[in-house]
Scaffold this active site. Structure first.
Site, mmCIF file in Angstrom:
data_model
loop_
_atom_site.group_PDB
_atom_site.id
_atom_site.type_symbol
_atom_site.label_atom_id
_atom_site.label_comp_id
_atom_site.label_asym_id
_atom_site.label_seq_id
_atom_site.Cartn_x
_atom_site.Cartn_y
_atom_site.Cartn_z
ATOM 1 N N SER A 1 0.954 -1.178 0.016
ATOM 2 C CA SER A 1 -0.056 -0.031 -0.046
ATOM 3 C C SER A 1 0.741 1.230 -0.124
ATOM 4 O O SER A 1 2.073 1.325 0.449
ATOM 5 C CB SER A 1 -0.808 -0.083 1.232
ATOM 6 O OG SER A 1 -1.491 1.257 1.500
ATOM 7 N N TYR B 1 -1.747 -1.241 11.120
ATOM 8 C CA TYR B 1 -1.852 -1.944 9.691
ATOM 9 C C TYR B 1 -0.856 -1.491 8.903
ATOM 10 O O TYR B 1 -0.348 -2.296 7.860
ATOM 11 C CB TYR B 1 -3.330 -1.418 9.328
ATOM 12 C CG TYR B 1 -3.570 -1.243 7.801
ATOM 13 C CD1 TYR B 1 -3.387 -0.206 6.805
ATOM 14 C CD2 TYR B 1 -3.771 -2.534 7.137
ATOM 15 C CE1 TYR B 1 -3.286 -0.346 5.487
ATOM 16 C CE2 TYR B 1 -3.694 -2.827 5.781
ATOM 17 C CZ TYR B 1 -3.611 -1.717 4.864
ATOM 18 O OH TYR B 1 -3.814 -1.755 3.621
ATOM 19 N N LYS C 1 2.165 -3.551 6.517
ATOM 20 C CA LYS C 1 2.771 -3.423 4.864
ATOM 21 C C LYS C 1 4.173 -3.317 5.011
ATOM 22 O O LYS C 1 4.790 -4.225 4.137
ATOM 23 C CB LYS C 1 1.755 -2.386 4.332
ATOM 24 C CG LYS C 1 0.396 -2.649 4.181
ATOM 25 C CD LYS C 1 0.247 -4.003 3.483
ATOM 26 C CE LYS C 1 -1.605 -4.528 3.424
ATOM 27 N NZ LYS C 1 -1.920 -5.767 2.874
HETATM 28 C C1 WQD Z 1 -9.646 9.205 1.371
HETATM 29 C C2 WQD Z 1 -9.871 10.697 1.751
HETATM 30 C C3 WQD Z 1 -10.139 11.083 4.026
HETATM 31 C C4 WQD Z 1 -14.218 8.965 4.448
HETATM 32 C C5 WQD Z 1 -7.053 4.075 3.250
HETATM 33 C C6 WQD Z 1 -5.975 3.235 4.013
HETATM 34 C C7 WQD Z 1 -5.003 2.753 2.979
HETATM 35 C C8 WQD Z 1 -5.899 1.981 1.977
HETATM 36 C C9 WQD Z 1 -6.636 3.061 1.158
HETATM 37 C C10 WQD Z 1 -5.556 -0.274 2.215
HETATM 38 C C11 WQD Z 1 -9.213 11.170 2.907
HETATM 39 C C12 WQD Z 1 -11.462 11.512 3.188
HETATM 40 C C13 WQD Z 1 -12.955 9.610 3.972
HETATM 41 C C14 WQD Z 1 -14.948 9.926 4.979
HETATM 42 C C15 WQD Z 1 -13.833 11.688 4.208
HETATM 43 N N1 WQD Z 1 -6.473 1.011 2.420
HETATM 44 N N2 WQD Z 1 -12.768 10.859 3.750
HETATM 45 N N3 WQD Z 1 -14.840 11.277 4.748
HETATM 46 O O1 WQD Z 1 -7.255 7.141 4.254
HETATM 47 O O2 WQD Z 1 -6.552 7.657 1.831
HETATM 48 O O3 WQD Z 1 -6.435 5.218 2.676
HETATM 49 O O4 WQD Z 1 -7.714 3.375 2.514
HETATM 50 O O5 WQD Z 1 -4.690 -0.294 1.872
HETATM 51 O O6 WQD Z 1 -4.085 1.945 3.609
HETATM 52 O O7 WQD Z 1 -5.304 4.162 4.696
HETATM 53 O O8 WQD Z 1 -8.734 6.416 1.966
HETATM 54 O O9 WQD Z 1 -10.823 6.468 1.396
HETATM 55 O O10 WQD Z 1 -10.158 6.333 3.897
HETATM 56 O O11 WQD Z 1 -9.687 8.583 2.791
HETATM 57 O O12 WQD Z 1 -13.609 13.043 4.092
HETATM 58 O O13 WQD Z 1 -16.233 9.584 5.285
HETATM 59 O O14 WQD Z 1 -11.144 10.820 2.050
HETATM 60 O O15 WQD Z 1 -10.073 12.140 5.094
HETATM 61 O O16 WQD Z 1 -8.784 12.495 2.838
HETATM 62 P P1 WQD Z 1 -7.215 6.510 2.680
HETATM 63 P P2 WQD Z 1 -10.169 6.902 2.559
#
Ligand code: WQD
Length: 339
Positions: free
Chosen positions: A125, A150, A154
């Site tokens: 990741s 987590y 990785k």
């Molecule tokens: C994306 C953006 C949030 C939810 C995670 C894991 C990473 C990988 C992918 C496995 C951010 C914003 C989110 C919400 C929001 N997983 N957001 N409201 O955090 O980039 O990555 O998932 O491998 O390891 O860390 O993805 O989709 O959670 O967030 O505003 O209800 O959307 O702040 O900026 P992230 P995400």
């Protein structure tokens, strides 16, 4: 070639199983069904017309892993998705994450290194980069101290593979560092099935539009970006799945230049949270109900891939646009909610 897909009933694993079958490979799936339903097997079969062999197994059971490999002497390779992946939960239950994510990896590698030839693709990741100093992010960017157990599984997982490859030349391995996988198969037969309240942006958007959630909370709009919201590299899950097929076929053909390689898998384009919301509204014609709230601890400001190594060395690049991915995500949500 017979390919083992661990976690093959999961979001990325199921889409990769489909693409492997479409590329002519025989797929064997191991999944403990702790975060996926066995019915996903029917979805895979519906897309390709071929039912993969399925073994329900906990990869923490070393004896079961050994017995599986004894029954599958002709495996061409392994693509290892099976892992716990909830960032927040990993903070609460670190030992569960280290035991499951790293224990299963060690047991798989112990079986593979006992063979004359073994190919291994690891689901890594972009989280290993943390907040990269330079954007877009290349594979040479420094790995930063993980923000969660987590993310650490990785990082440590990659180190375990690297150290094992160093003394086992017969083991040929690739780590794929995913950016943000989104969307669903265009047939709307398989897709993301988050358990409980979605932690990720896109399933929360589609569940809000489907009426399951009152509104989307946008975690902060005071970041140093054009519209104040965080930037990510959202890649269609089918593009990501195809990257696994290309990587495995690189190893099967012996085209890899070293027995351990790392590739970023993203689109190379960064999109803000607001741009994702606007994409959803554009492709669906639906206004999304959202409100801006406080930042989410641990979020990085921006992360998007430099895709030149995957393009020039792996011979792969993403094909789908953000709009196409969002359209597929909404079609899947409508399908599973009967909308
Ligand atoms: C994306 C953006 C949030 C939810 C995670 C894991 C990473 C990988 C992918 C496995 C951010 C914003 C989110 C919400 C929001 N997983 N957001 N409201 O955090 O980039 O990555 O998932 O491998 O390891 O860390 O993805 O989709 O959670 O967030 O505003 O209800 O959307 O702040 O900026 P992230 P995400």
């Amino acid at each position: 070639m017979e390919i083992l897909v661990t976690g093959g009933l999961g979001f990325i694993g199921s889409h990769t199983s489909v693409e492997l079958q479409l590329a002519g490979h025989k797929v064997v799936i191991i999944d403990d069904c702790s975060n996926a339903s066995e019915s996903v097997l029917d979805g895979i079969t519906a897309v390709t017309g071929i039912q993969p062999e399925f073994v329900k197994m906990d990869l923490r059971d070393k004896g079961a892993v050994r017995a599986f490999f004894e029954k599958h002497p002709d495996l061409g390779g392994v693509i290892h998705f099976a892992a716990f992946k909830a960032v927040g939960e990993s903070v609460e239950k670190p030992l569960d994450y280290y035991e499951n994510n790293l224990g299963s990896l060690v047991y798989l590698l112990q079986e593979l290194t006992a063979r004359q030839k073994a190919r291994f693709i690891f689901s890594s990741s972009c989280t290993v980069y943390g907040q990269a100093d330079t954007l877009p992010i290349t594979e040479d960017a420094p790995v930063k101290p993980a923000e969660s157990p987590y993310g650490n599984t990785k990082q440590v997982g990659e180190e375990i593979i690297r150290d094992t490859c160093r003394v086992n030349p017969a083991l040929q391995a690739i780590s794929l560092r995913y950016f943000n996988p989104i969307g669903a198969h265009p047939s709307a037969t398989i897709g993301e099935l988050p358990l409980g309240v979605p932690q990720n942006l896109v399933p929360f958007i589609t569940q809000t539009a489907a009426g399951l959630r009152k509104e989307l909370s946008v975690f902060g709009d005071d970041y140093p970006t054009a519209d104040g919201t965080c930037i990510r590299d959202y890649i269609h899950v089918v593009d990501l799945a195809r990257a696994h097929v290309v990587a495995m076929e690189r190893l099967l053909a012996g085209k890899n230049s070293a027995n351990y390689e790392v590739f970023n898998v993203g689109t190379g384009t960064g999109s803000s949270v607001m741009e994702v919301i606007q994409s959803f509204e554009r492709v669906t014609g639906k206004a999304l109900n959202y409100k801006v709230v406080a930042r989410r601890p641990g979020d990085v400001v921006a992360a998007y891939a430099d895709t030149s190594k995957a393009r020039e060395v792996l011979g792969w690049q993403a094909q789908s646009t953000l709009d196409e991915a969002m359209r597929s995500a909404w079609a899947w949500e409508q399908k599973i909610r009967g909308l």
